[in-house]
Design a protein around this motif. Structure first.
Motif, short mmCIF file in Angstrom:
data_model
loop_
_atom_site.label_atom_id
_atom_site.label_comp_id
_atom_site.label_asym_id
_atom_site.label_seq_id
_atom_site.Cartn_x
_atom_site.Cartn_y
_atom_site.Cartn_z
N ASP A 405 25.38 -11.92 -10.43
CA ASP A 405 24.56 -12.93 -11.09
C ASP A 405 23.77 -13.81 -10.13
O ASP A 405 23.28 -14.89 -10.51
N GLY A 406 23.65 -13.38 -8.88
CA GLY A 406 22.81 -14.12 -7.94
C GLY A 406 23.47 -15.40 -7.45
O GLY A 406 24.68 -15.59 -7.57
N GLY A 407 22.66 -16.28 -6.89
CA GLY A 407 23.18 -17.52 -6.32
C GLY A 407 23.79 -17.28 -4.95
O GLY A 407 23.58 -16.24 -4.32
N GLN A 408 24.56 -18.25 -4.48
CA GLN A 408 25.19 -18.11 -3.18
C GLN A 408 26.14 -16.91 -3.20
O GLN A 408 26.92 -16.75 -4.14
N ASP A 460 20.51 -5.72 -19.68
CA ASP A 460 19.08 -5.50 -19.51
C ASP A 460 18.67 -5.74 -18.07
O ASP A 460 19.18 -6.66 -17.41
N ALA A 461 17.71 -4.94 -17.58
CA ALA A 461 17.26 -5.06 -16.19
C ALA A 461 16.65 -6.43 -15.90
O ALA A 461 16.57 -6.83 -14.73
N ALA A 462 16.23 -7.15 -16.92
CA ALA A 462 15.65 -8.48 -16.71
C ALA A 462 16.65 -9.44 -16.08
O ALA A 462 16.25 -10.42 -15.43
N TRP A 463 17.94 -9.16 -16.25
CA TRP A 463 18.97 -10.08 -15.72
C TRP A 463 19.57 -9.58 -14.41
O TRP A 463 20.59 -10.11 -13.96
N ALA A 464 18.95 -8.62 -13.78
CA ALA A 464 19.48 -8.12 -12.51
C ALA A 464 19.55 -9.24 -11.49
O ALA A 464 18.58 -9.98 -11.28
N ASN A 465 20.71 -9.41 -10.88
CA ASN A 465 20.94 -10.43 -9.85
C ASN A 465 20.57 -11.82 -10.36
O ASN A 465 20.08 -12.67 -9.61
N SER A 466 20.83 -12.07 -11.64
CA SER A 466 20.47 -13.35 -12.24
C SER A 466 21.49 -13.70 -13.32
O SER A 466 22.17 -12.82 -13.86
N ALA A 485 22.52 -21.56 -23.37
CA ALA A 485 22.46 -22.12 -22.01
C ALA A 485 21.87 -21.07 -21.08
O ALA A 485 22.29 -19.91 -21.09
N ASN A 486 20.90 -21.49 -20.26
CA ASN A 486 20.14 -20.55 -19.44
C ASN A 486 20.05 -21.01 -17.99
O ASN A 486 20.06 -22.20 -17.69
N HIS A 487 19.91 -20.02 -17.12
CA HIS A 487 19.54 -20.27 -15.73
C HIS A 487 18.74 -19.06 -15.26
O HIS A 487 19.30 -18.07 -14.79
N PHE A 488 17.41 -19.13 -15.43
CA PHE A 488 16.56 -17.99 -15.10
C PHE A 488 16.51 -17.78 -13.59
O PHE A 488 16.93 -18.63 -12.80
N ASN A 489 15.97 -16.62 -13.17
CA ASN A 489 15.94 -16.28 -11.74
C ASN A 489 15.09 -17.27 -10.95
O ASN A 489 14.16 -17.90 -11.48
N SER A 490 15.40 -17.39 -9.68
CA SER A 490 14.78 -18.40 -8.83
C SER A 490 13.38 -17.97 -8.41
O SER A 490 12.94 -16.85 -8.67
N LYS A 491 12.68 -18.87 -7.72
CA LYS A 491 11.34 -18.61 -7.23
C LYS A 491 11.35 -17.96 -5.84
O LYS A 491 10.30 -17.90 -5.19
N SER A 508 8.11 -13.63 -8.49
CA SER A 508 9.36 -13.92 -9.19
C SER A 508 9.14 -14.22 -10.67
O SER A 508 10.06 -14.08 -11.48
N GLU A 509 7.93 -14.66 -11.03
CA GLU A 509 7.72 -15.06 -12.43
C GLU A 509 7.68 -13.84 -13.35
O GLU A 509 7.85 -13.99 -14.57
N THR A 510 7.49 -12.65 -12.80
CA THR A 510 7.53 -11.45 -13.64
C THR A 510 8.90 -11.29 -14.28
O THR A 510 9.02 -11.05 -15.49
N GLN A 511 9.96 -11.48 -13.48
CA GLN A 511 11.31 -11.36 -14.02
C GLN A 511 11.60 -12.50 -14.99
O GLN A 511 12.21 -12.28 -16.05
N ARG A 512 11.18 -13.72 -14.66
CA ARG A 512 11.43 -14.84 -15.58
C ARG A 512 10.72 -14.62 -16.91
O ARG A 512 11.25 -14.99 -17.96
#
Length: 622
Positions: A405-408, A460-466, A485-491, A508-512
């Motif tokens: 899910d990404g992040g640190q 869904d691939a939209a949430w890869a590493n997110s 509750a959401n936390h979309f992928n970073s910039k 990055s906005e393509t994935q968001r």
């Protein structure tokens, strides 16, 4: 043209303290021999006799890149004697008449402290090179500099060239030329037409700001942001508003200090404060914020008394829903941060009934050993809230798949719900897990969730590493309320506003946008099942209210972005490089008309932060 070299390596942040000798040299307090050269530097071969404006040229790239120059005259204006990017700036006191050509330049000496002092008149020889902060692939602009340099000190104590004052009349409203996404490096500089061109035409020269408002608070790295346009695009609390892709804040400049901290501590400033008097020094460029005033003279901090905001308490008949990015919270986080987050939730946000949390880490933080549960993290937060006099919050969340899910790395950040069971009930429906998508079902003629909590399309691939959105079903005074509750992928990976590529790419906005479409589709399923469904979408969407992602999220009128209901100068909750902007949002379905919405400014504008995001709250009366 051969690929420019990167002799400096990564820039280093200035240390809090330095040796007395090195810092005294940086401030020009010590004398030097009549003639000196860079310690350990190779003797530069004979080259072309040139002046600084010949080297800088009329574009972003030197016409003499890669060539040897000699007998370049100027006066030393500043010395950097710390880190691995040491050197000095010098400036020609006899400029040409072309406003596009800079008269200042940096001499890079590596890890060797240059044996010059401010005010020395020098003749310099060396190799012209273009240095790309962060590496050429980072997409930033280059800094023209001299390397492998030798120099002769002709005299000491000379007057410095007058600093070019940055003021509104000198800074065009248009930020950068548009090259349809291509490089602007070879375009002729037009400092009267574009702010980025103005700054580039001053690269290495002494510049100043006068009575400059602070628009980016002092960071842990001892830097802050000011604006040279005190009357343009200001927020209600003194920041610089990022209102659209065309409104980037032309007057923003980062300020760091070359003055020894023991001699002059760096000011601890909040947004809205002011550096009164003159702040001056050479204009540099780095990968931590672009154009940077390396101050040899610092204005006096005027504290404007910025206060942390407190929102009103919800009434008995109002449901209060908040969102708060708690920035990598884990049991390893100091207790003081838990206490500050708790105090903000209880006092500044008036104990909301539901809180959508972002960046909740697992129970051992960034230790990557397969742990994914966050029970200890959430227990520590809810205990702190209770100790601060708040309600006995309960929580709901779903553990992510490890490291997906990404992040640190190792942190397994996720979204989670807190709720006050004395005022709102959570409808627990079994079946929600990290990989099973939640569905909309019909129950008693109304919309319901197949699982609560449940994750929206986690495969869904939209949430890869997110982070995957977390949907929950609540009941307030007999009304069913759905919260996502959401936390979309970073910039990460996007080009900066000051990129050499204009307009800068935002891959990055393509994935968001894909993520937003999935959430929009889920909301539309709820509304198709029950057009009167109460839906709240909240969280850190990592994008602006005018972005393609937010357009996709609100498409078809499914949701209303509440930030657009605020006065324009209050639309922000995050400050980046001196720009006050929107990343966090609360959106509501069309039936939820009686709402009161507030971005509660407690973090982003302050040097002392519990998180880098400001929380938000809405109050809704069914």
């Amino acid at each position: 043209m051969p690929a420019p070299r990167n002799p400096r390596g990564p820039l280093r942040r200035p240390p809090a303290v330095g040796s007395a000798v090195a810092l005294a040299l940086a401030a020009g307090l010590l004398a030097v021999p009549q003639a000196a050269s860079a310690a350990g530097a190779e003797e530069a071969p004979a080259g072309t006799k040139a002046r600084i404006h010949d080297i800088q040229g009329t574009t972003r790239l030197s016409p003499l890149d890669g060539k040897q120059v000699t007998q370049v005259p100027g006066v030393v204006t500043a010395v950097r004697s710390f880190g691995s990017a040491r050197g000095f700036w010098f400036q020609d006191p006899n400029p040409d008449r072309d406003p596009a050509t800079s008269e200042g330049i940096f001499v890079f000496t590596g890890s060797a402290t240059p044996s010059v002092a401010v005010g020395d008149s020098v003749l310099v020889a060396g190799t012209v090179s273009e240095y790309y902060p962060g590496g050429e692939k980072a997409g930033l602009q280059s800094v023209t500099q001299l390397t492998r340099a030798t120099w002769e000190v002709r005299s000491h104590g000379n007057a410095l060239p007058a600093a070019y004052r940055l003021r509104p009349s000198a800074l065009p409203a248009r930020y950068a030329p548009d090259a349809a996404g291509g490089s602007i490096e070879k375009l002729p500089l037009r400092p009267g037409a574009y702010a980025l061109d103005r700054y580039e035409s001053l690269e290495g020269m002494r510049v100043s700001v006068q009575d400059a408002p602070v628009v980016g608070a002092t960071s842990a790295h001892k830097d802050l942001w000011v604006t040279a346009e005190p009357r343009t695009d200001r927020t209600a609390r003194g920041g610089s508003l990022y209102g659209s892709y065309r409104e980037q804040g032309s007057g923003r400049v980062k300020v760091v200090s070359l003055i020894p901290f023991a001699q002059r501590p760096f000011p601890v400033a909040n947004v809205g404060d002011e550096l009164t008097g003159t702040t001056a020094g050479p204009l540099d460029y780095d990968n931590f914020g672009g154009y940077t005033l390396q101050a040899t003279e610092l204005g006096t901090l005027k504290d404007r008394g910025l206060k942390r905001e407190t929102t009103r308490r919800q009434k008995d008949g109002e449901l209060a829903v908040a969102t708060y990015n708690v920035e990598n919270l884990s049991p390893k986080t100091p207790q003081a941060k838990f206490d500050r987050l708790a105090a903000a939730l209880v006092t500044n946000l008036a104990s909301p009934d539901i809180v959508a949390l972002e960046e909740v880490q697992d129970d051992n933080g960034t230790t990557d050993d397969g742990t994914v549960d966050a029970g200890q993290t959430l227990r520590k937060l809810t205990d702190a809230i209770a100790a601060a006099g708040g309600p006995a919050y309960q929580w709901r969340q779903i553990n992510p798949v490890n490291d997906q899910d990404g992040g640190q790395p190792g942190g397994n950040i996720r979204t989670a719900f807190l709720f006050n069971p004395a005022r709102v009930s959570f409808t627990d429906i079994a079946g929600g897990d990290s990989t099973t998508p939640v569905k909309v079902v019909r129950q008693g003629g109304k919309a319901a969730l197949s699982a609560s909590p449940g994750r929206i399309e986690p495969g869904d691939a939209a949430w890869a590493n997110s982070r995957k959105p977390l949907a929950g079903q609540f009941t307030f005074r007999g009304e069913r309320v759905f919260v996502v509750a959401n936390h979309f992928n970073s910039k990460g990976g996007d080009q900066g506003l000051d990129s050499r590529f204009q307009a800068p790419a935002r891959p990055s906005e393509t994935q968001r946008t894909q993520q937003a479409k999935l959430v929009n589709a889920f909301v539309k399923q709820l509304l198709a099942t029950d057009r009167r469904a109460n839906v709240i979408v909240a969280g850190d969407l990592n994008d602006f209210q005018f972005s393609p992602a937010l357009k996709a999220l609100t498409a078809g009128g499914a949701l209303t972005d509440l930030v657009d209901k605020l006065p324009r100068n209050e639309r922000y909750g995050y400050v980046y490089q001196g720009n006050s902007q929107v990343l966090d949002h609360i959106l509501t379905s069309r039936r939820m008309r009686s709402v009161d919405y507030d971005i509660v400014h407690v973090n982003a504008e302050f040097a002392d932060q519990a998180s880098d995001h400001d929380p938000q709250v809405l109050r809704w009366k069914p």
